[in-house]
Design an enzyme around this catalytic site. Structure first.
Site, PDB file in Angstrom:
ATOM      1  N   LYS A   1       0.808  -1.220   0.000  1.00 55.54           N
ATOM      2  CA  LYS A   1       0.000   0.000   0.000  1.00 55.54           C
ATOM      3  C   LYS A   1       0.843   1.273   0.000  1.00 55.54           C
ATOM      4  O   LYS A   1       0.434   2.299  -0.547  1.00 55.54           O
ATOM      5  CB  LYS A   1      -0.965  -0.020   1.185  1.00 55.54           C
ATOM      6  CG  LYS A   1      -2.103  -1.016   1.021  1.00 55.54           C
ATOM      7  CD  LYS A   1      -3.057  -0.957   2.199  1.00 55.54           C
ATOM      8  CE  LYS A   1      -4.330  -1.767   1.921  1.00 55.54           C
ATOM      9  NZ  LYS A   1      -4.068  -3.154   1.604  1.00 55.54           N
TER      10      LYS A   1
ATOM     11  N   GLU B   1      -2.713   6.818   7.543  1.00 56.01           N
ATOM     12  CA  GLU B   1      -3.425   7.738   6.665  1.00 56.01           C
ATOM     13  C   GLU B   1      -4.431   8.525   7.494  1.00 56.01           C
ATOM     14  O   GLU B   1      -4.892   8.069   8.543  1.00 56.01           O
ATOM     15  CB  GLU B   1      -4.172   6.993   5.555  1.00 56.01           C
ATOM     16  CG  GLU B   1      -3.290   6.400   4.482  1.00 56.01           C
ATOM     17  CD  GLU B   1      -4.091   5.679   3.416  1.00 56.01           C
ATOM     18  OE1 GLU B   1      -3.533   5.461   2.335  1.00 56.01           O
ATOM     19  OE2 GLU B   1      -5.257   5.324   3.666  1.00 56.01           O
TER      20      GLU B   1
ATOM     21  N   ARG C   1      -7.296  -7.882  -9.401  1.00 51.96           N
ATOM     22  CA  ARG C   1      -8.034  -9.129  -9.609  1.00 51.96           C
ATOM     23  C   ARG C   1      -9.481  -8.786  -9.936  1.00 51.96           C
ATOM     24  O   ARG C   1      -9.880  -7.610  -9.925  1.00 51.96           O
ATOM     25  CB  ARG C   1      -8.000  -9.981  -8.345  1.00 51.96           C
ATOM     26  CG  ARG C   1      -8.489  -9.223  -7.107  1.00 51.96           C
ATOM     27  CD  ARG C   1      -8.608 -10.097  -5.879  1.00 51.96           C
ATOM     28  NE  ARG C   1      -8.785  -9.339  -4.663  1.00 51.96           N
ATOM     29  CZ  ARG C   1      -9.905  -8.785  -4.233  1.00 51.96           C
ATOM     30  NH1 ARG C   1     -11.000  -8.856  -5.003  1.00 51.96           N
ATOM     31  NH2 ARG C   1      -9.969  -8.132  -3.090  1.00 51.96           N
TER      32      ARG C   1
END
Length: 445
Positions: free
Chosen positions: A116, A200, A293
């Protein structure tokens, strides 16, 4: 076109992939664990190979066993579905090294988006908005505390290698951050083999909106609309709809363009999803992560665009043009997906068991993608998802009416299930208005 396909997954997504593949004349091979021997996907495939016991590490995540099954059956390609090995770059590379076709994005794209922190930095460099946060892992709790002071509380503490809503916690102050940092790091080490942690800015009232992208064989990346995914419990989705009722046309245009830039930045091929946080108060959106995906919620996109995303995946993997003309595509109507899980409808705790009654709803605008049938056993070894009820209407109001009727018509006895929650949700004023956020379920409970 691919001639033979091994589906390295189980349940509803295995059935979903097999259905499209067989419709294209592709020979299908299922792999299954000992616990899943009686599930519908096993008998619906042309061939089936048992790859181990119930424990996923010894079956569906056992790369060696799955490759052996592919060689044994003469499979030409492998479709990983979602979960398990679908975002395992090493497995994707091994599949290609063995001369097989990988039905998904390239291993380099999986690697780039799998971390990430790396993904955030790549997206920022590509001009995709990212939420205030750390550009490097917080190596110690002291680093995390210093970063939080710059970002501002509350903060989201996230496992850099995590996904599916796992490895995430909110900290409102330094004391909570100290506690949650150690918890998330320990969880990440156990679950993902990587204890890296990022921080974050946490937005208490925010919406979760994602964009379906498709990177085609010629290198073009397109956006196939957005999906609203804000009905969540424990950061995991329960309901998805398309289009999002939150966006203005101008906001939608900006979001889709940013998602295309995200795909282009990593040379994306095949189906993927760019997930974002959307602040309805300011109209801003921020990159959250990219899922490399096929998503659980892909059917809502299929219904509003009138396409088959699995067929598109297979064509792209084979180096062929897709089955539609991208320039003429447009979203029409409204679709809603409900994830029917084996869990109690109040606390959402797992409730496995034997299915004694299973009668799926039918009717205009109703689609059910299911992994089970009457007599099957829902075991605690896997995700609690049993089926997806997807409805389509000319507009959102009609879709909600059809969703409500489908929930009432679904007869499911045996495992605990969350159908009563969906019945409640379809009458919830916030949801019906379309003015809701990721805190909706917690306010209902």
């Amino acid at each position: 076109m691919i001639e033979s396909l091994l589906v390295a997954n189980r349940g509803e997504i295995a059935r979903r992939i097999i259905r499209t593949a067989r419709g294209l004349g592709i020979r299908t091979i299922a792999v299954y664990s000992e616990a899943d021997a009686e599930l519908p996907f096993v008998r619906e495939a042309d061939e089936a190979v048992c790859v181990g016991p119930a424990n996923p590490a010894e079956s569906y995540r056992n790369a060696e066993a799955i490759l052996d099954a592919a060689k044994q059956t003469g499979a030409q390609a492998i479709h990983p579905g979602y979960g398990f090995l679908s975002e395992n770059a090493d497995f994707a590379r091994t599949v290609a090294a063995n001369g097989l076709i990988w039905v998904g994005p390239g291993a380099d794209a999986i690697t780039a988006m799998g971390d990430k922190i790396n993904a955030r930095n790549l997206m920022a460099a590509a001009g995709v908005p990212v939420a205030p946060g750390t550009a490097d892992p917080a190596a110690t709790v002291e680093d995390a505390l210093a970063a939080a002071e710059e970002i501002g509380y509350p903060v989201m503490v996230k496992a850099a290698a995590g996904g599916g809503g796992m490895g995430m916690a909110v900290a409102n102050d330094a004391g909570q951050l100290t506690e949650q940092y150690e918890k998330v790091r320990g969880f990440a080490e156990r679950m993902f083999g990587d204890g890296s942690v990022l921080l974050e800015r946490y937005f208490p009232r925010v919406r979760h909106v994602e964009v379906q992208i498709l990177g085609m064989a010629d290198g073009t990346v397109i956006a196939l609309g957005e999906r609203e995914c804000s009905v969540q419990r424990r950061n995991q989705k329960l309901v998805e709809e398309s289009p999002s009722p939150a966006l203005t046309p101008e906001q939608r245009t900006k979001l889709l363009a940013a998602a295309v830039r995200a795909g282009e930045a990593v040379g994306y091929r095949n189906a993927g999803t760019v997930e974002c946080l959307f602040d309805p108060a300011t109209g801003e959106f921020f990159f959250l992560e990219m899922n490399t995906r096929l998503q659980v919620e892909h059917p809502v996109t299929e219904l509003v665009f009138g396409i088959d995303l699995v067929e598109a995946q297979l064509r792209v993997a084979a180096g062929l043009p897709v089955q539609f003309e991208p320039s003429t595509l447009a979203s029409v109507g409204h679709a809603i997906e409900l994830r029917v899980n084996a869990e109690d409808p109040k606390r959402f705790l797992p409730g496995p068991g034997t299915i004694t009654t299973w009668i799926e709803p039918v009717g205009e605008g109703v689609r059910v993608d299911s992994g089970y049938a009457e007599g099957n056993i829902v075991t605690p070894s896997y995700d609690s998802l049993m089926a997806k009820v997807i409805v389509y209407g000319a507009d959102r109001a009609e879709a909600i009416i059809r969703a409500k009727a489908a929930v009432a018509a679904f007869e499911l006895i045996g495992p605990k299930n969350n159908l009563p929650f969906f019945a409640e949700l379809m009458d919830n004023a916030e949801f019906v208005s379309g003015d809701y956020d990721t805190g909706l379920v917690s306010r209902m409970r």
